[in-house]
Design a protein around this motif. Structure first.
Motif, short mmCIF file in Angstrom:
data_model
loop_
_atom_site.label_atom_id
_atom_site.label_comp_id
_atom_site.label_asym_id
_atom_site.label_seq_id
_atom_site.Cartn_x
_atom_site.Cartn_y
_atom_site.Cartn_z
N THR A 153 0.28 10.42 0.57
CA THR A 153 -0.76 10.34 -0.32
C THR A 153 -1.02 12.07 -0.28
O THR A 153 -1.70 11.98 -1.21
CB THR A 153 -1.06 9.23 -0.28
N ASN A 154 -1.47 12.37 0.39
CA ASN A 154 -1.91 13.82 1.36
C ASN A 154 -1.72 14.35 0.53
O ASN A 154 -1.95 15.77 0.36
CB ASN A 154 -3.46 13.62 2.51
N PRO A 201 -3.89 11.46 -10.61
CA PRO A 201 -4.13 10.01 -10.24
C PRO A 201 -5.16 9.41 -8.99
O PRO A 201 -6.20 8.15 -8.92
CB PRO A 201 -2.70 9.51 -9.07
N TRP A 202 -5.27 10.41 -8.43
CA TRP A 202 -7.16 10.20 -7.39
C TRP A 202 -8.58 10.54 -8.30
O TRP A 202 -9.10 10.56 -7.03
CB TRP A 202 -6.59 10.61 -5.97
N SER A 257 -2.11 19.41 -7.74
CA SER A 257 -3.25 18.57 -6.71
C SER A 257 -3.15 18.27 -5.71
O SER A 257 -2.10 18.39 -5.07
CB SER A 257 -3.03 17.26 -7.99
N TYR A 258 -4.09 18.26 -5.15
CA TYR A 258 -4.16 18.24 -3.48
C TYR A 258 -4.33 16.69 -2.52
O TYR A 258 -4.09 16.46 -2.21
CB TYR A 258 -5.27 19.10 -3.08
N GLY A 259 -4.03 15.91 -3.89
CA GLY A 259 -3.60 14.42 -3.49
C GLY A 259 -4.65 13.86 -3.20
O GLY A 259 -5.64 14.26 -3.55
N MET A 291 0.28 -1.05 -0.14
CA MET A 291 -0.26 0.09 -0.31
C MET A 291 0.46 1.39 -0.41
O MET A 291 0.18 2.27 -1.16
CB MET A 291 -0.79 0.00 1.46
N LYS A 292 2.32 1.59 1.14
CA LYS A 292 3.10 2.56 0.37
C LYS A 292 3.70 2.63 -1.04
O LYS A 292 3.36 3.45 -1.04
CB LYS A 292 4.12 2.07 1.74
N GLN A 293 4.35 1.56 -1.43
CA GLN A 293 4.72 1.55 -2.49
C GLN A 293 3.59 2.27 -3.90
O GLN A 293 3.65 2.98 -4.53
CB GLN A 293 4.92 0.12 -3.17
N GLN A 294 2.07 2.19 -3.87
CA GLN A 294 1.06 2.18 -4.45
C GLN A 294 0.88 3.48 -4.17
O GLN A 294 1.06 4.50 -5.29
CB GLN A 294 -0.47 1.14 -4.59
N GLY A 295 1.13 4.12 -2.75
CA GLY A 295 0.86 6.06 -3.11
C GLY A 295 2.16 6.45 -3.45
O GLY A 295 1.76 7.18 -4.06
N ARG A 296 3.42 5.93 -3.41
CA ARG A 296 4.26 6.19 -3.70
C ARG A 296 4.64 6.45 -5.73
O ARG A 296 4.35 7.07 -6.29
CB ARG A 296 5.33 5.77 -3.17
N ALA A 297 3.83 5.35 -5.90
CA ALA A 297 3.59 5.50 -7.13
C ALA A 297 2.49 6.40 -7.70
O ALA A 297 2.85 7.14 -8.79
CB ALA A 297 3.57 4.44 -7.68
N GLU A 298 1.51 7.04 -7.39
CA GLU A 298 0.87 7.71 -7.82
C GLU A 298 0.53 9.34 -7.65
O GLU A 298 1.00 9.81 -8.12
CB GLU A 298 -0.86 7.28 -6.39
#
Length: 140
Positions: free
Chosen positions: A131-132, A99-100, A119-121, A34-41
């Motif tokens: 990620t925020n 990405p969101w 982008s506000y995250g 999940m951390k890695q996915q957030g970094r990718a976004e």
């Protein structure tokens, strides 16, 4: 007299041990994933902001100015009024969403240069961390 053959298979205890091990592994791997996915976004949003910045610079070279806040990023795809030397579209595909799934915010003139792209995250609210956190055209 017939003898019963011993059947091959797993016992209930062996099955429980396997399920517990899989559960432990999932508990260790899932948070890292999940951390890695957030970094990718976040990296994707930064790359898209850079792409939009390059397209805006090309627009300025052709038209002689950046799009106004009213024209927005749509000016990269459709000729705005009074832009006689417009030579777009300046993006190969439609305007990207962050990405969101939210549109990028464009301001011209910006507080930090000729334009601001924001982008506000993940949370869609100004500020935040991880990620925020906000992704801006003026921060590298």
């Amino acid at each position: 007299m017939k003898t019963l053959k011993q059947q091959a298979g797993f016992t209930l205890i062996e099955m429980i041990i396997v399920v517990v091990i899989i559960g432990l592994l999932a508990g260790l791997v899932a948070p890292q994933f999940m951390k890695q996915q957030g970094r990718a976004e976040t990296k994707t949003a930064r790359a898209q902001v850079e792409l939009l910045g390059t397209a805006l610079d090309t627009f300025r070279l052709d038209v002689g100015r950046y799009p106004t806040s009213q024209e927005g990023l749509a000016a990269l795809m459709q000729r705005p009024g009074g832009a006689d030397r417009w030579d777009g579209p300046y993006l190969k595909k439609d305007l990207p969403l962050d990405p969101w799934g939210k549109p990028y915010i464009y301001k011209s003139p910006g507080d930090h240069g000729p334009y601001d792209i924001i982008s506000y995250g993940a949370d869609g609210v100004s500020g935040g961390s991880d990620t925020n956190s906000d992704i801006n055209s003026w921060e590298r």
